[in-house]
Every structure is written in structure tokens, then in C-alpha cells.
Motif scaffolding. Sequence first.
Motif, PDB file in Angstrom:
ATOM      1  N   GLY A 348       0.862  -1.173   0.000  1.00  0.00           N
ATOM      2  CA  GLY A 348       0.000   0.000   0.000  1.00  0.00           C
ATOM      3  C   GLY A 348       0.895   1.219   0.000  1.00  0.00           C
ATOM      4  N   VAL A 349       0.772   2.080  -0.990  1.00  0.00           N
ATOM      5  CA  VAL A 349       1.676   3.219  -1.167  1.00  0.00           C
ATOM      6  C   VAL A 349       0.955   4.536  -0.895  1.00  0.00           C
ATOM      7  CG1 VAL A 349       3.207   4.410  -2.788  1.00  0.00           C
ATOM      8  CG2 VAL A 349       3.071   1.910  -2.809  1.00  0.00           C
ATOM      9  N   GLY A 350      -0.090   4.806  -1.697  1.00  0.00           N
ATOM     10  CA  GLY A 350      -0.909   5.990  -1.479  1.00  0.00           C
ATOM     11  C   GLY A 350      -1.902   5.762  -0.355  1.00  0.00           C
ATOM     12  N   ASP A 351      -2.564   6.839   0.087  1.00  0.00           N
ATOM     13  CA  ASP A 351      -3.508   6.688   1.190  1.00  0.00           C
ATOM     14  C   ASP A 351      -4.662   5.761   0.842  1.00  0.00           C
ATOM     15  OD1 ASP A 351      -4.582   8.548  -0.607  1.00  0.00           O
ATOM     16  OD2 ASP A 351      -4.922  10.113   0.899  1.00  0.00           O
ATOM     17  N   ARG A 352      -5.153   5.833  -0.386  1.00  0.00           N
ATOM     18  CA  ARG A 352      -6.236   4.932  -0.799  1.00  0.00           C
ATOM     19  C   ARG A 352      -5.747   3.483  -0.865  1.00  0.00           C
ATOM     20  NH1 ARG A 352      -8.810   3.714  -6.025  1.00  0.00           N
ATOM     21  NH2 ARG A 352      -7.340   5.106  -7.081  1.00  0.00           N
ATOM     22  N   ARG A 376       1.700  -6.769   7.784  1.00  0.00           N
ATOM     23  CA  ARG A 376       2.538  -5.667   7.317  1.00  0.00           C
ATOM     24  C   ARG A 376       1.924  -4.983   6.104  1.00  0.00           C
ATOM     25  NH1 ARG A 376       8.471  -8.523   6.889  1.00  0.00           N
ATOM     26  NH2 ARG A 376       8.587  -7.014   5.176  1.00  0.00           N
ATOM     27  N   VAL A 377       1.888  -3.658   6.123  1.00  0.00           N
ATOM     28  CA  VAL A 377       1.627  -2.895   4.904  1.00  0.00           C
ATOM     29  C   VAL A 377       2.986  -2.555   4.308  1.00  0.00           C
ATOM     30  CG1 VAL A 377       0.593  -0.861   3.853  1.00  0.00           C
ATOM     31  CG2 VAL A 377      -0.494  -1.904   5.847  1.00  0.00           C
ATOM     32  N   GLU A 378       3.258  -3.103   3.133  1.00  0.00           N
ATOM     33  CA  GLU A 378       4.556  -2.887   2.485  1.00  0.00           C
ATOM     34  C   GLU A 378       4.591  -1.517   1.808  1.00  0.00           C
ATOM     35  OE1 GLU A 378       6.980  -5.155   2.975  1.00  0.00           O
ATOM     36  OE2 GLU A 378       5.492  -6.234   4.162  1.00  0.00           O
ATOM     37  N   HIS A 379       5.692  -0.827   1.988  1.00  0.00           N
ATOM     38  CA  HIS A 379       5.960   0.536   1.505  1.00  0.00           C
ATOM     39  C   HIS A 379       5.275   1.568   2.397  1.00  0.00           C
ATOM     40  CE1 HIS A 379       7.884  -1.518  -1.649  1.00  0.00           C
ATOM     41  NE2 HIS A 379       6.894  -1.569  -2.505  1.00  0.00           N
ATOM     42  N   CYS A 380       3.970   1.523   2.518  1.00  0.00           N
ATOM     43  CA  CYS A 380       3.238   2.288   3.537  1.00  0.00           C
ATOM     44  C   CYS A 380       3.738   3.727   3.602  1.00  0.00           C
ATOM     45  CB  CYS A 380       3.375   1.584   4.883  1.00  0.00           C
ATOM     46  SG  CYS A 380       2.090   2.011   6.082  1.00  0.00           S
ATOM     47  N   CYS A 381       3.697   4.422   2.481  1.00  0.00           N
ATOM     48  CA  CYS A 381       4.321   5.745   2.391  1.00  0.00           C
ATOM     49  C   CYS A 381       3.445   6.860   2.955  1.00  0.00           C
ATOM     50  CB  CYS A 381       4.677   6.040   0.935  1.00  0.00           C
ATOM     51  SG  CYS A 381       5.840   4.863   0.199  1.00  0.00           S
ATOM     52  N   SER A 400       8.080   0.380   6.035  1.00  0.00           N
ATOM     53  CA  SER A 400       8.250   1.688   5.410  1.00  0.00           C
ATOM     54  C   SER A 400       9.336   1.708   4.333  1.00  0.00           C
ATOM     55  CB  SER A 400       8.588   2.712   6.500  1.00  0.00           C
ATOM     56  OG  SER A 400       8.741   4.003   5.981  1.00  0.00           O
ATOM     57  N   ALA A 401       8.962   2.223   3.167  1.00  0.00           N
ATOM     58  CA  ALA A 401       9.903   2.324   2.046  1.00  0.00           C
ATOM     59  C   ALA A 401      10.787   3.551   2.241  1.00  0.00           C
ATOM     60  CB  ALA A 401       9.160   2.392   0.729  1.00  0.00           C
ATOM     61  N   THR A 402      11.638   3.483   3.248  1.00  0.00           N
ATOM     62  CA  THR A 402      12.480   4.616   3.595  1.00  0.00           C
ATOM     63  C   THR A 402      13.470   4.967   2.482  1.00  0.00           C
ATOM     64  OG1 THR A 402      13.827   3.007   4.806  1.00  0.00           O
ATOM     65  CG2 THR A 402      12.287   4.318   6.088  1.00  0.00           C
ATOM     66  N   GLY A 403      13.850   3.978   1.687  1.00  0.00           N
ATOM     67  CA  GLY A 403      14.724   4.260   0.553  1.00  0.00           C
ATOM     68  C   GLY A 403      14.093   5.195  -0.453  1.00  0.00           C
ATOM     69  N   PHE A 404      12.753   5.195  -0.532  1.00  0.00           N
ATOM     70  CA  PHE A 404      12.060   6.103  -1.447  1.00  0.00           C
ATOM     71  C   PHE A 404      12.332   7.556  -1.065  1.00  0.00           C
ATOM     72  CE2 PHE A 404       8.206   3.210  -2.721  1.00  0.00           C
ATOM     73  CZ  PHE A 404       9.077   2.205  -3.089  1.00  0.00           C
ATOM     74  N   ALA A 405      12.403   7.835   0.249  1.00  0.00           N
ATOM     75  CA  ALA A 405      12.566   9.214   0.702  1.00  0.00           C
ATOM     76  C   ALA A 405      13.823   9.831   0.081  1.00  0.00           C
ATOM     77  CB  ALA A 405      12.630   9.259   2.222  1.00  0.00           C
ATOM     78  N   TYR A 406      14.900   9.064   0.054  1.00  0.00           N
ATOM     79  CA  TYR A 406      16.158   9.565  -0.502  1.00  0.00           C
ATOM     80  C   TYR A 406      16.141   9.544  -2.028  1.00  0.00           C
ATOM     81  CZ  TYR A 406      21.228  10.279  -0.881  1.00  0.00           C
ATOM     82  OH  TYR A 406      22.480  10.782  -1.175  1.00  0.00           O
ATOM     83  N   ASP A 407      15.867   8.380  -2.602  1.00  0.00           N
ATOM     84  CA  ASP A 407      16.002   8.208  -4.053  1.00  0.00           C
ATOM     85  C   ASP A 407      14.828   8.781  -4.849  1.00  0.00           C
ATOM     86  OD1 ASP A 407      18.276   6.835  -3.371  1.00  0.00           O
ATOM     87  OD2 ASP A 407      17.860   5.097  -4.619  1.00  0.00           O
ATOM     88  N   LEU A 408      13.623   8.712  -4.296  1.00  0.00           N
ATOM     89  CA  LEU A 408      12.423   9.101  -5.044  1.00  0.00           C
ATOM     90  C   LEU A 408      11.698  10.300  -4.429  1.00  0.00           C
ATOM     91  CD1 LEU A 408      10.912   5.556  -5.715  1.00  0.00           C
ATOM     92  CD2 LEU A 408      12.380   6.900  -7.222  1.00  0.00           C
ATOM     93  N   GLY A 409      12.289  10.884  -3.379  1.00  0.00           N
ATOM     94  CA  GLY A 409      11.632  11.997  -2.713  1.00  0.00           C
ATOM     95  C   GLY A 409      11.314  13.157  -3.639  1.00  0.00           C
ATOM     96  N   TYR A 423       3.148  13.869   5.487  1.00  0.00           N
ATOM     97  CA  TYR A 423       2.624  12.547   5.830  1.00  0.00           C
ATOM     98  C   TYR A 423       3.260  11.426   5.019  1.00  0.00           C
ATOM     99  CZ  TYR A 423      -0.802  15.467   8.183  1.00  0.00           C
ATOM    100  OH  TYR A 423      -1.396  16.407   8.992  1.00  0.00           O
ATOM    101  N   MET A 424       4.388  11.722   4.364  1.00  0.00           N
ATOM    102  CA  MET A 424       5.146  10.671   3.681  1.00  0.00           C
ATOM    103  C   MET A 424       6.246  10.159   4.615  1.00  0.00           C
ATOM    104  SD  MET A 424       3.799  10.203   0.681  1.00  0.00           S
ATOM    105  CE  MET A 424       2.760  11.083  -0.508  1.00  0.00           C
TER     106      MET A 424
END
Length: 545
Positions: A348-352, A376-381, A400-409, A423-424
Motif C-alpha cells: 500500500g503506497v498511497g492513502d487509498r 505488514r503494509v509494504e511501503h506504507c508511504c 516503510s519504504a524509507t529508501g524512497f525518501a532519498y532516491d524518489l523523494g 505525511y510521507m
Amino acid sequence: MVKSRPIQQIVINGKIATMEGDGVFVEALAIRDGHIAAQGSTADMRALAPHAEVIDCGGRTVLPGFIDSHCHPDMHGARLGRWTDLSEGFSSKEEVLQLVRKATEGTPQSRWFVGFRYDDLRLGGYPTRDELDAAAGGRPAFLYRRDAHLGFANSAALKIVGYTKDSQDPPFGRLDRDPATGELTGLLRETAAHEVVNYNQADFTSDDFAAGLVKVFADFATYGITSVHNSLCSTHGIVAYQKMREAGNLKMRVGLLASGREDELIQAIIRSGWRTGFGDEWVRLTGVEWCPDCSTSGRTAAYYDPYVGPKVLGEPEDNRGMLLYELEDFKRRVLQAHQAGLLVGADGVGDRGIDFVLDAYEHALDRHPVEDHRLRVEHCCNVTPSILQRLKRLKVICSSATGFAYDLGDAYRRNRGPEAMRYMWPHRSMIDAGVVAPGHSDSPVCHPNPLRAIHSLVNRVTDSGADLDQSEAISVYEAIEAYTTLGAYCGKEEHMKGDLSLGKLADFIVLEEDIFTMDKKRLDQLKIRETYVGGEPVFRRSGAA
């Protein structure tokens, strides 16, 4: 009476953060049969085991080995030997087209070119269909986006898989079209892209996987990773891990999140009676995983509000992303696995998308209550305040897809707006609420180095330095927890790893600098000096004794 085996190694002269508590350090450890046998001073360990092998840290900081609790090494390894990695060495789409031209020149007309980890945001967008047709000389060509949710196909590739102007969108997928002509642009979303991917990896073998995994894990070791949870792990991947174990070349501890994209695999696991925890300290069944949600950087993840920022040709006008399952079908799958004693992870990535996953989890827990379920909710951004309260109430883990914050922020800021970053990956709020939130890379979607994500968690910035809302910053110790103790907890492995207390696996890393006292603005530049699994070295940086 069985005589205990002697201590084989001692680790001395270290600033060893055992991760048993903030500020808890010891100077030395003793290792017996790959496990921590004693803690204390250097003098204590030398006296305890005068003939043991000595690992001298030279005063450097030591941490437990990092646990990447959601990544895809199996499929990445297989593709390394078959496809072309486009993640490095290119600064524009024109350079990629030149590579396609060079790679296909003189090859049979039926020979595919498949590139993966294509980044349209970094490379200036996608080529046109005509441009990719010309570069490949009429041969089939496909550029698989870095998020593994979209891909761009040329005319020959579209023809081979049966996509034409008259084709209907596949279930849970989309064929982008030029709004002026109705012609396919070549951009394929979700299951539409997976059709091309599956065609091109139909002949992959477990040996392809095993050969590539050796390379992937050697790379991971340079970043201090000693354990992974292989997300959406395929049947070939499971076989490959067993072959590697038998051959003695598995140097990484692997938790299997079996792929829900393979219905037969999930049903076989359930029929077998295997439950979470089946296996040993090297290869272990963590659970099963489905992927209902998509990609924010690729503008397909499911949100309640529409995407902002530039659209690509053929993108829906009111784009709020998509979901990849019908809710009642997804509820049925989750409940069946949950009742079978399997930990369930679902993307689950987006709120929906997150709410969609939580709806299924709540349904499963209502019908089959389990106190310590570790769902577990995977990524859960996009953890909004209402989602935070649901996670807390249901005791669901935010993987939490914490790697997204750095690479895809930067892509998140572009596609959702800077104000949405509050809220990301809101780890400060999750820690304060008591929500368990381990971190992961989703590699090869993002770089595997955990220190990049730790940098973003502490500093709340992207790789370019763009702001991710400073109110959600956490401490260095809390960020390390996301890749050690919490990584172990989310796989039900805290009894064997995640910290360096007595009896735990002797998986640890030696750092070049002190992560606790160095300038936190340089955390992403910190290097691993040495990596040990079970007390045995799997990586030593050049110059390390």
C-alpha cells in the motif's frame, strides 16, 4: 556430558552499539558457533579466549548487520544476466536510444532488446514509439521502468504480445493512448507492462537466479546488509536459494515473502502446512505477499486526491492511480493465508492503497483474531493521521519504504506536491504513536544502501536536499533501529537477530566513522569498512586489516 565448543573469535577495541538500548555500548564480544557468547571489555575477552581469532576494530563503531526487510534480489539477479541495466551511465533518453541502436545492430530481427531500471524523470521522459522503433531497427524493444510498474514498448514489441489500437485495457492495467489519434503511445501501466515482462522472462531458470544472486549479495555486503526479506519471492528464487545453500555460496540470510503473483506457489505453501518461521537461520519463510498498489513516482499508486505536476501523453486527466485487485477477492486471499499461520505483507503506497490493504487486514482479524499477527503494509508511504490511527489500533506494521525518501523523494514532491511530504514516511509520528516501522530499500527500485535512507530519516531531505518536512525527523539511533531491531521484529526473527545481545547471531558491521558523533548531514557518505555474517567476513574494504 557434552562439552561446549570453544570460542572461535573475539571482537575487540570497538565502540559496539549492541542496539539493546540507546547509548548502550560495549568494547568487545566473543563469538561461538556464529553466535554472541559474551560481552565485555577487550581485556575480558582476551582472558576468556586467549587462543581465539581476533577481530580488532581499532576503536571504530560497530553495529548489528543491517536488515533490508523488503527488496527483490531474486528477480534482480536473474535479470542481470539477461537484460540491460539502465540505472547508471546514461544522462538522457537519447543516450539510451544510442545504446539500443548499438546493441541491436546486426542482430536477428526477432531478437529483443530489454532494458530495465529506466528512469524517465532523470533521463528526460520516454522516447516516442517511432524513436524506439528506429533505434531498434524494427526489432522488439522494451524499457522497463525502475519501479517495475510501467514499461515502454515499441511497435514490434506491442505486436508480439498482441496489443493494438483496438485492444481493451487488461484487467488492472492500462494501455496509454494518444488522445488525438487513439494510437498506443507505447507506455504500458501495471498488468499491461507485466504481460511484456512475463513474455521475456518465461525461460528464466533457477540457475539464472542463483548466478545473479551471488553478485547481488556481494554488492549488498558492501553496504552492511546481512539479512534480507525477499519480497514477492518467486518459485525460481526459492529453488535458487536452496541450491546456493547446498553449494556453500549463500552469504546472506534470507527471509522469503512468497509471491502472491504465483497462485500455485501460495496454495502449495498453504497445503504443505508451512507457517511463518519454517526454515532456519539462513533461509526462512517470512510469509506471503501481494501487491495491490502501485507507484507514486510512476503516477499509478492509489490516492484519494489526484496527482499534480506534469502529465505524460495519454495519462488520465483525473489521475488518482489504480488498484490491482478487487476488494472481496483480496480479502479472501488474505484471510486464507492468515488462517494458515502465515504472516501477510501487502503493498500500500498511497492513502487509498493503504486503506485498501487495511480493509482486508481488518476483515481477516475480525474473522480470525490473532494477538501477535505481525501483518505488514509494504511501503506504507502516505501515512495520514487517520491511517496512523488505524495502524495503531490494528497493530499493523508499517513496512516503510524509507529508501524512497532519498532516491524518489523529489519525484514524490513533483507528483504529490511539497505540502504532502508531511505525511510521507512520517517516522517521528509513528514512533510516538507506538507503530512499528522498519525501513527498506525495495532494491533494485532504489539503491540498496541503508545509510541513504537513514540520512533521509534523520535529516528529512531527498538526495538533492529538497525538504521532506523537518517535523518528522528522528534520531540516528531511531533510524538505525529501522534497519536492525525493527527489521528483525517484522519478520518474527527478533529472537535470533537485530541486536548483539547474548545468543544472537554474530552478524555485525564495522563503520569507517562514528555514526553517532559524525556530522549528520554526511550520513549518506558514511562507508562500511567490514561486514561479518556469523562471525565470518563477507566484505572488507580495501585497506582494512
